[in-house]
Design an enzyme around this catalytic site. Sequence first.
Site, PDB file in Angstrom:
ATOM      1  N   ASP A  88      -9.794   2.569   2.238  1.00  0.00           N
ATOM      2  CA  ASP A  88      -9.766   1.928   3.563  1.00  0.00           C
ATOM      3  C   ASP A  88     -10.335   2.864   4.630  1.00  0.00           C
ATOM      4  O   ASP A  88     -10.922   2.408   5.608  1.00  0.00           O
ATOM      5  CB  ASP A  88      -8.325   1.558   3.957  1.00  0.00           C
TER       6      ASP A  88
ATOM      7  N   LYS B 202       0.804  -1.229   0.000  1.00  0.00           N
ATOM      8  CA  LYS B 202       0.000   0.000   0.000  1.00  0.00           C
ATOM      9  C   LYS B 202       0.835   1.277   0.000  1.00  0.00           C
ATOM     10  O   LYS B 202       0.421   2.293  -0.548  1.00  0.00           O
ATOM     11  CB  LYS B 202      -0.944   0.004   1.203  1.00  0.00           C
TER      12      LYS B 202
HETATM   13  N1  LIG Z   1     -10.151  -5.764   6.492  1.00  0.00           N
HETATM   14  C1  LIG Z   1      -9.642  -4.941   5.616  1.00  0.00           C
HETATM   15  O1  LIG Z   1     -10.339  -4.360   4.781  1.00  0.00           O
HETATM   16  C2  LIG Z   1      -8.164  -4.654   5.644  1.00  0.00           C
HETATM   17  C3  LIG Z   1      -7.677  -3.495   5.009  1.00  0.00           C
HETATM   18  C4  LIG Z   1      -6.316  -3.242   5.085  1.00  0.00           C
HETATM   19  C5  LIG Z   1      -5.461  -4.137   5.717  1.00  0.00           C
HETATM   20  N2  LIG Z   1      -5.958  -5.248   6.310  1.00  0.00           N
HETATM   21  C6  LIG Z   1      -5.066  -6.187   7.024  1.00  0.00           C
HETATM   22  O2  LIG Z   1      -4.229  -5.420   7.883  1.00  0.00           O
HETATM   23  C7  LIG Z   1      -2.954  -6.073   8.036  1.00  0.00           C
HETATM   24  C8  LIG Z   1      -1.809  -5.079   7.793  1.00  0.00           C
HETATM   25  O3  LIG Z   1      -1.835  -4.636   6.461  1.00  0.00           O
HETATM   26  P1  LIG Z   1      -0.849  -3.444   5.970  1.00  0.00           P
HETATM   27  O4  LIG Z   1      -1.181  -3.200   4.561  1.00  0.00           O
HETATM   28  O5  LIG Z   1      -0.847  -2.334   6.943  1.00  0.00           O
HETATM   29  O6  LIG Z   1       0.573  -4.176   6.066  1.00  0.00           O
HETATM   30  P2  LIG Z   1       2.023  -3.500   6.265  1.00  0.00           P
HETATM   31  O7  LIG Z   1       2.034  -2.127   5.721  1.00  0.00           O
HETATM   32  O8  LIG Z   1       3.008  -4.486   5.764  1.00  0.00           O
HETATM   33  O9  LIG Z   1       2.167  -3.377   7.883  1.00  0.00           O
HETATM   34  C9  LIG Z   1       2.278  -4.542   8.667  1.00  0.00           C
HETATM   35  C10 LIG Z   1       2.299  -4.164  10.144  1.00  0.00           C
HETATM   36  O10 LIG Z   1       2.372  -5.376  10.919  1.00  0.00           O
HETATM   37  C11 LIG Z   1       3.532  -5.335  11.755  1.00  0.00           C
HETATM   38  N3  LIG Z   1       4.112  -6.677  11.875  1.00  0.00           N
HETATM   39  C12 LIG Z   1       4.157  -7.633  10.910  1.00  0.00           C
HETATM   40  N4  LIG Z   1       4.752  -8.760  11.402  1.00  0.00           N
HETATM   41  C13 LIG Z   1       5.085  -8.471  12.693  1.00  0.00           C
HETATM   42  C14 LIG Z   1       5.714  -9.225  13.740  1.00  0.00           C
HETATM   43  N5  LIG Z   1       6.115 -10.486  13.543  1.00  0.00           N
HETATM   44  N6  LIG Z   1       5.891  -8.634  14.950  1.00  0.00           N
HETATM   45  C15 LIG Z   1       5.474  -7.362  15.159  1.00  0.00           C
HETATM   46  N7  LIG Z   1       4.880  -6.593  14.214  1.00  0.00           N
HETATM   47  C16 LIG Z   1       4.678  -7.145  12.989  1.00  0.00           C
HETATM   48  C17 LIG Z   1       4.488  -4.388  11.061  1.00  0.00           C
HETATM   49  O11 LIG Z   1       5.427  -3.910  12.009  1.00  0.00           O
HETATM   50  P3  LIG Z   1       6.837  -3.230  11.500  1.00  0.00           P
HETATM   51  O12 LIG Z   1       6.478  -1.836  11.090  1.00  0.00           O
HETATM   52  O13 LIG Z   1       7.701  -3.311  12.685  1.00  0.00           O
HETATM   53  O14 LIG Z   1       7.315  -4.075  10.352  1.00  0.00           O
HETATM   54  C18 LIG Z   1       3.494  -3.315  10.556  1.00  0.00           C
HETATM   55  O15 LIG Z   1       3.128  -2.478  11.619  1.00  0.00           O
HETATM   56  C19 LIG Z   1      -2.975  -7.253   7.076  1.00  0.00           C
HETATM   57  O16 LIG Z   1      -3.338  -8.396   7.808  1.00  0.00           O
HETATM   58  C20 LIG Z   1      -4.081  -6.895   6.089  1.00  0.00           C
HETATM   59  O17 LIG Z   1      -4.677  -8.026   5.508  1.00  0.00           O
HETATM   60  C21 LIG Z   1      -7.299  -5.528   6.279  1.00  0.00           C
END
Ligand SMILES: NC(=O)c1ccc[n+]([C@@H]2O[C@H](COP(=O)([O-])OP(=O)(O)OC[C@H]3O[C@@H](n4cnc5c(N)ncnc54)[C@H](OP(=O)(O)O)[C@@H]3O)[C@@H](O)[C@H]2O)c1
Length: 288
Positions: A109, A73
């Site tokens: 979103d 994103k």
């Molecule tokens: N329902 C919906 O419509 C919707 C919409 C958007 C997103 N989502 C969901 O939201 C989630 C995040 O999406 P995103 O696009 O924001 O992803 P992203 O930009 O890659 O961000 C991922 C986040 O998770 C953290 N993280 C990942 N693995 C971790 C671990 N092992 N320990 C601690 N922190 C960890 C990352 O921390 P760091 O910064 O430290 O790497 C970051 O804060 C996904 O599951 C996605 O499917 C759902």
Amino acid sequence: MKKEINGKTKIIGVIGKNIENSLSPLIHNQIILKYSLNFCYLPFQVTETNLTKTIQGIKALNIRGVNITFPYKEKVIEFLDELEESARRIGAVNTIVNNKGFLTGYNTDVIGFKKSLQEDGKFVIKEKKAVILGAGGAARAVVYALLEEEIEEICIFNRTLEKAKKIKQDLSSFFPKSHISVFPLEKEDLKNKIEKSHLLVNTTSIGMAPRVDNTPLPDEKLFHPNILVYDLIYHPAKTLFLRQAERAEANVINGLPMLVYQGIESFYLWTGLKPEGKEVLEIVRQIA
Ligand SMILES: NC(=O)c1ccc[n+]([C@@H]2O[C@H](COP(=O)([O-])OP(=O)(O)OC[C@H]3O[C@@H](n4cnc5c(N)ncnc54)[C@H](OP(=O)(O)O)[C@@H]3O)[C@@H](O)[C@H]2O)c1
């Protein structure tokens, strides 16, 4: 009802890393069927090294538009021709519209999160306190949505503190009265802040299938009954995070309503048609 693909079919889809379990193809193709539109929504599994070529491919193949999901994103922004104002402020894009080779990035979103919280969670955002876990692309949209609705205080907890600081820096400039504080994901600070909050949102990918035994909260005793617990993850439908929250008698909400509502907004940008959210959510709940 059978869908026919022909020479005039317009292609839309979703670009992401682990999208085998994405419900977006199901949601969009159900809407397409219901309204007999000549569109087809496809999943595009893309590695980070291929992201540039993929975005160029949207133009080359005359794809009408795509959703962008985890983890692209923020990364996708540099390849776009233009950003709609809120996507520019948020610094994350979940929808691309292709107008004759000109790619515009949007963020639906924000509206998806807001609508799910207000309609499905029956939550009034104004003057409340929230704890947000995570500081990625989804967290940016969540924080922006809460600030737009005049939340009183937001505490962002993230493994990489710098990313939480960057959200605070980027978004507080648009909301001068905002109160945002940032913390590493540590138990004592979490305890203090969750105790006083009305809303706890997991925006991290921790607990998402296939790693369903993981949870972003270090101790389930941190939940309490007077907090609405929201997990953006929808696969599994009930993460360990939400199951633990329910054991503490908190109300919970998963990511499905947000997915449906943001999807409907994206669908409108590509097709000009906006189906009724509750109706689509009901269809998806029955078949997902
Ligand atoms: N329902 C919906 O419509 C919707 C919409 C958007 C997103 N989502 C969901 O939201 C989630 C995040 O999406 P995103 O696009 O924001 O992803 P992203 O930009 O890659 O961000 C991922 C986040 O998770 C953290 N993280 C990942 N693995 C971790 C671990 N092992 N320990 C601690 N922190 C960890 C990352 O921390 P760091 O910064 O430290 O790497 C970051 O804060 C996904 O599951 C996605 O499917 C759902």
